[in-house]
Design an enzyme around this catalytic site. Structure first.
Site, PDB file in Angstrom:
ATOM      1  N   GLY A   9       0.843  -1.186   0.000  1.00 35.11           N
ATOM      2  CA  GLY A   9       0.000   0.000   0.000  1.00 35.11           C
ATOM      3  C   GLY A   9       0.872   1.227   0.000  1.00 35.11           C
ATOM      4  CG  MET A  11       4.980   6.179   2.706  1.00 30.64           C
ATOM      5  SD  MET A  11       5.950   7.705   2.761  1.00 30.64           S
ATOM      6  CE  MET A  11       6.200   7.925   4.527  1.00 30.64           C
ATOM      7  CG  ASP A  12      -0.400   7.712   7.397  1.00 29.10           C
ATOM      8  OD1 ASP A  12      -0.299   7.134   8.492  1.00 29.10           O
ATOM      9  OD2 ASP A  12      -1.060   8.756   7.249  1.00 29.10           O
ATOM     10  CB  CYS A  13      -2.271   2.455   3.905  1.00 29.77           C
ATOM     11  SG  CYS A  13      -1.207   1.055   3.557  1.00 29.77           S
ATOM     12  CD  GLU A  87       9.221   0.776   6.809  1.00 30.52           C
ATOM     13  OE1 GLU A  87       9.072   1.024   5.595  1.00 30.52           O
ATOM     14  OE2 GLU A  87       8.637   1.422   7.699  1.00 30.52           O
ATOM     15  CB  ALA A  88       9.214  -5.969   2.517  1.00 28.94           C
ATOM     16  CB  VAL A 172      14.435   7.001   6.894  1.00 30.67           C
ATOM     17  CG1 VAL A 172      13.506   6.735   8.080  1.00 30.67           C
ATOM     18  CG2 VAL A 172      15.066   5.693   6.409  1.00 30.67           C
TER      19      VAL A 172
END
Ligand SMILES: Nc1ncnc2c1ncn2[C@@H]1O[C@H](COP(=O)(O)OP(=O)(O)O)[C@@H](O)[C@H]1O
Ligand SMILES: Cc1cn([C@H]2C[C@H](O)[C@@H](COP(=O)(O)O)O2)c(=O)[nH]c1=O
Length: 216
Positions: A9, A11-13, A87-88, A172
């Site tokens: 997805g 970020m932030d989901c 964080e794959a 990051v």
């Protein structure tokens, strides 16, 4: 049958939250998980969610053999019933192959979580390999939203409040950062294409329309 599952997805989901929930539910039933992560915002060897939960994890350094790590742990008498990877997207393609081997040769489920594309809308190498190898790709049910109300499908990077489309693939960072810092914002494709962030849209709405110039 064990599976390699890619939960992907923007970020932030809620990816890290789901990773922590899977870990919680399985460990509550006496199962022992091995958690890998790379470059989490909370620091090395951490898997953290914006809901405030955090757990220890093994930092999957570049070049580390993830299959070898699992085998070494088990041969020392350690127990591993499943593997979680957060964080794959930051993993190397060869590390994704090693995770597929964990599924096939050790018969363990591997749950990998990550963003699919970077701020330029290009696939991360780790995510590309996951799309190529995963048994299943799951989209998270909680949709992150663009400022316009549409479903957010893309990640934008901002520098000093301005959306950028050039730079290092990996920086990051987080959403909702002050405009002075490098930040991220999730957008729908339309607004990503138009490079229109929430701040940009607001500035556009506030500026007065240009009136036609009429000669007296
Ligand atoms: N204060 C809050 N109250 C409720 N939900 C929140 C709050 N802050 C963040 N969230 C939820 O957490 C999600 C982000 O979770 P997280 O696991 O950190 O995302 P990801 O790993 O996909 O970047 C947000 O989409 C939102 O649903
Ligand atoms: C789009 C994009 C993101 N990143 C970084 C920013 C964050 O540290 C992570 C994503 O974490 P999340 O838990 O999914 O929010 O990835 C990056 O380095 N490059 C990018 O293009």
């Amino acid at each position: 049958m064990s599976e390699l599952v890619f939960f992907s997805g923007t970020m932030d989901c809620g990816k890290s939250t789901l990773a922590l929930q899977i870990e919680h539910n399985r460990s509550a039933r006496g199962l022992q998980g091995l958690i890998f992560t790379r470059d989490d915002r909370a620091g090395e060897g951490k898997l953290s969610s914006r809901l405030g939960l955090v757990t220890d994890a093994v930092e999957a350094m570049p070049g580390m053999d993830l299959y070898g790590h699992v085998v070494a742990l088990m041969s020392r008498g350690g127990r591993v019933d499943y593997v979680i990877v957060d964080e794959a997207q930051f993993l190397g393609p060869e590390q994704i192959d090693q995770l597929a081997r964990v599924v096939d040769d050790l018969d363990l489920d591997v749950f990998a979580f990550g963003i699919t594309t970077d701020f330029r809308t290009k696939l991360f190498p780790g995510s590309q390999r996951l799309i190529e190898l995963a048994d299943r790709i799951e989209t998270l049910q909680v949709e992150a939203m663009c400022w316009c109300g549409a479903r957010a499908t893309h990640n934008a990077r901002t520098v000093g409040g301005e959306m950028v489309v050039e730079g290092e693939q990996v920086v990051v960072g987080d959403v909702n950062r002050p405009a002075t810092a490098v930040g991220y914002e999730v957008l729908c494709r339309r607004h990503h294409r138009r490079r229109m962030t929430a701040a940009g849209a607001q500035a556009g709405a506030l500026s007065p329309d240009v009136l036609p110039v009429t000669s007296a």
